[in-house]
Design a protein around this motif. Structure first.
Motif, mmCIF file in Angstrom:
data_model
loop_
_atom_site.group_PDB
_atom_site.id
_atom_site.type_symbol
_atom_site.label_atom_id
_atom_site.label_comp_id
_atom_site.label_asym_id
_atom_site.label_seq_id
_atom_site.Cartn_x
_atom_site.Cartn_y
_atom_site.Cartn_z
ATOM 1 N N LYS A 101 0.866 -1.186 0.000
ATOM 2 C CA LYS A 101 0.000 0.000 0.000
ATOM 3 C C LYS A 101 0.901 1.234 0.000
ATOM 4 N N TYR A 102 0.502 2.244 -0.717
ATOM 5 C CA TYR A 102 1.263 3.493 -0.713
ATOM 6 C C TYR A 102 0.396 4.622 -1.254
ATOM 7 N N PHE A 103 0.886 5.836 -1.039
ATOM 8 C CA PHE A 103 0.280 7.047 -1.593
ATOM 9 C C PHE A 103 1.366 7.792 -2.363
ATOM 10 N N ILE A 104 0.954 8.629 -3.303
ATOM 11 C CA ILE A 104 1.911 9.403 -4.091
ATOM 12 C C ILE A 104 1.609 10.884 -3.912
ATOM 13 N N LEU A 105 2.605 11.630 -3.492
ATOM 14 C CA LEU A 105 2.507 13.078 -3.364
ATOM 15 C C LEU A 105 3.092 13.707 -4.613
ATOM 16 N N ASP A 106 2.279 14.440 -5.330
ATOM 17 C CA ASP A 106 2.690 15.139 -6.553
ATOM 18 C C ASP A 106 2.841 16.626 -6.228
ATOM 19 N N ARG A 140 9.746 15.229 -8.707
ATOM 20 C CA ARG A 140 8.361 15.735 -8.679
ATOM 21 C C ARG A 140 7.455 14.845 -7.832
ATOM 22 N N TYR A 141 7.620 13.532 -7.916
ATOM 23 C CA TYR A 141 6.708 12.597 -7.255
ATOM 24 C C TYR A 141 7.397 11.933 -6.055
ATOM 25 N N PHE A 142 6.615 11.731 -4.986
ATOM 26 C CA PHE A 142 7.123 11.078 -3.778
ATOM 27 C C PHE A 142 6.140 9.996 -3.348
ATOM 28 N N LYS A 143 6.602 8.763 -3.409
ATOM 29 C CA LYS A 143 5.775 7.626 -2.998
ATOM 30 C C LYS A 143 5.980 7.403 -1.504
#
Length: 442
Positions: free
Chosen positions: A295-300, A408-411
């Motif tokens: 499970k994870y989220f991505i911060l854009d 740009r993206y951080f998982k």
């Protein structure tokens, strides 16, 4: 006749004392071949083998340290070595006088020899050292082989708040440790570059060495504007509910409220029995990442930036921590204790993600980062807006290397939560909550 007897008695007494002196005279020495020296940082170890003489009580070594001060070191006959210290920079052919002592503290004839020393820890500290740029300051990397002793005083050239003039200001004093180490020094005074002064000393307070490092660049950082940030939820775990009594969703992660101001203001304005509006983020059930069920989220953050850190805040322990049912009546056990962050510039390429930061704290830590968060400690309860404004926020920080490129993206993976923090309202379904997220960058 009487006179002759008295004279004879005096001669007898003198003879007895002479015999006594002969018996107690400490006439023994240690052969030179029984002594050897091994240089060590700040001195030497003297190894010795004592002759078979039952009256030997101790070994004594006399020499002068690097300042010319007389040093006397004594070791029991039961040992086979003695440390001769008191030096900073390495020296050769240091004279030493070695003698033996009996139980009456009488000394034998001394043997004169010499020994060599190695650089002490406070001097060896400078043999393999780098002073490098860091976020809002600088870092010191050093490698001290062998046993390390001494202190390092770290200064920088800055504005003295008392005189409003440039001055040499102390940042920190730390004990020098052996092996490879790195120390970080963020500075409140921000400059494009800094002059750093390192001064080492031994544990007697004597200065060993000082060096000045000029032009150390400072990577000044600031909080990035979150107005365009997006929280991508590939597994649809975020609870999105803007109905009265909930007010949940990922948008509240970037509304600028790091303490719980919106919730407390709503409570105070509503009066008695206000709805349990949270104005916060919660994900689940089973939002914790596992090997069996990733499970994870991505911060854009919408454009590539060199990011220094990401802060994750908890809501403070407000006067009335009424919550919607999804919180199962306890807030703190849904906060993360283990976070791993990856970065990429192509979120759709699974091979592009690079691990850039990690935070871990034991769930049983005596003082966890969530100590002032909701429901954790009744002594930290905030009752009024005035108290809330004065209170410090509660957050964890995931720091990133200054060598990272722009991303740009951080998982974000939440690998664990304080799910057993409450004895009754546990979190077996592993919900995860955060109150605010801030991104800092160059």
């Amino acid at each position: 006749m009487m006179k002759n007897n008295i004279l004879l008695l005096l001669l007898l007494i003198c003879g007895l004392f002479a015999c006594k002196d002969d018996e107690t005279f400490f006439d023994v020495s240690i052969p030179r071949e029984n002594i050897r020296f091994k240089p060590i940082p700040g001195g030497a170890v003297m190894y010795y083998s004592l002759p078979e003489f039952t009256d030997i009580f101790a070994v004594r070594a006399e020499y002068n340290d690097y300042k010319g001060k007389k040093m006397v070191k004594i070791a029991s006959y039961a040992y086979d070595s003695l440390v001769l210290d008191g030096f900073n920079e390495a020296r050769n052919e240091v004279p030493v006088r070695i003698s033996l002592l009996n139980q009456s503290n009488e000394a034998s004839k001394s043997v004169e020899m010499t020994f060599n020393t190695e650089n002490s820890g406070p001097v060896a500290f400078f043999e393999n050292i780098e002073v490098l740029p860091y976020w809002d300051g600088f870092q010191v990397k050093y490698d001290v082989p062998g046993a390390a002793t001494g202190l390092c005083n770290v200064f920088f050239i800055g504005m003295n708040p008392m005189t409003q003039e440039l001055d040499t200001l102390l940042v920190e004093t730390f004990a020098i440790e052996s092996g490879k180490n790195v120390k970080y020094f963020p500075l409140a005074q921000r400059r494009e570059s800094n002059t750093v002064v390192l001064k080492t000393e031994d544990f007697r307070g004597n200065v060993a060495m000082q060096k000045i490092y000029e032009g150390i660049a400072s990577y000044n950082v600031e909080r990035l504007d979150p107005s365009e940030f997006e929280w991508i939820d590939p597994f649809h775990l975020s609870q999105e509910n803007d109905n009265n009594g909930s007010m949940l969703g990922w948008k509240y992660l970037f509304d600028g409220d790091v303490k719980g101001v919106r919730k407390l203001k709503f409570q105070e304005s509503y009066g008695q029995n206000p709805p349990a509006n949270m104005y916060t983020f919660i994900a689940g059930p089973f939002a914790v990442n596992t090997v069996e069920s990733p499970k994870y989220f991505i911060l854009d953050i919408k454009e590539s930036k060199q990011v220094s850190s990401i802060r994750m805040y908890a809501m403070l322990n407000l006067n009335s921590m009424t919550k919607p049912y999804v919180f199962n009546y306890f807030y703190g056990n849904k906060l993360p204790n283990w976070v791993t962050i990856y970065a990429s510039n192509d979120k759709d390429d699974p091979d592009s993600w690079v691990e850039v930061g990690n935070f871990y704290q034991s769930p049983t830590a005596a003082v966890p980062w969530i100590q002032k968060a909701g429901d954790i400690d009744p002594n930290s309860r905030v009752k009024t807006m005035e108290e809330l404004e004065a209170a410090d926020p509660c957050y964890l920080t995931v720091n990133f290397s200054e060598k990272n490129p722009s991303y740009r993206y951080f998982k974000i993976e939440f690998n664990g939560v304080f799910k057993d923090k409450d004895s009754y309202w546990k979190n077996p379904t592993e919900y995860v909550t955060l109150h605010e997220v801030e991104v800092y960058g160059k």
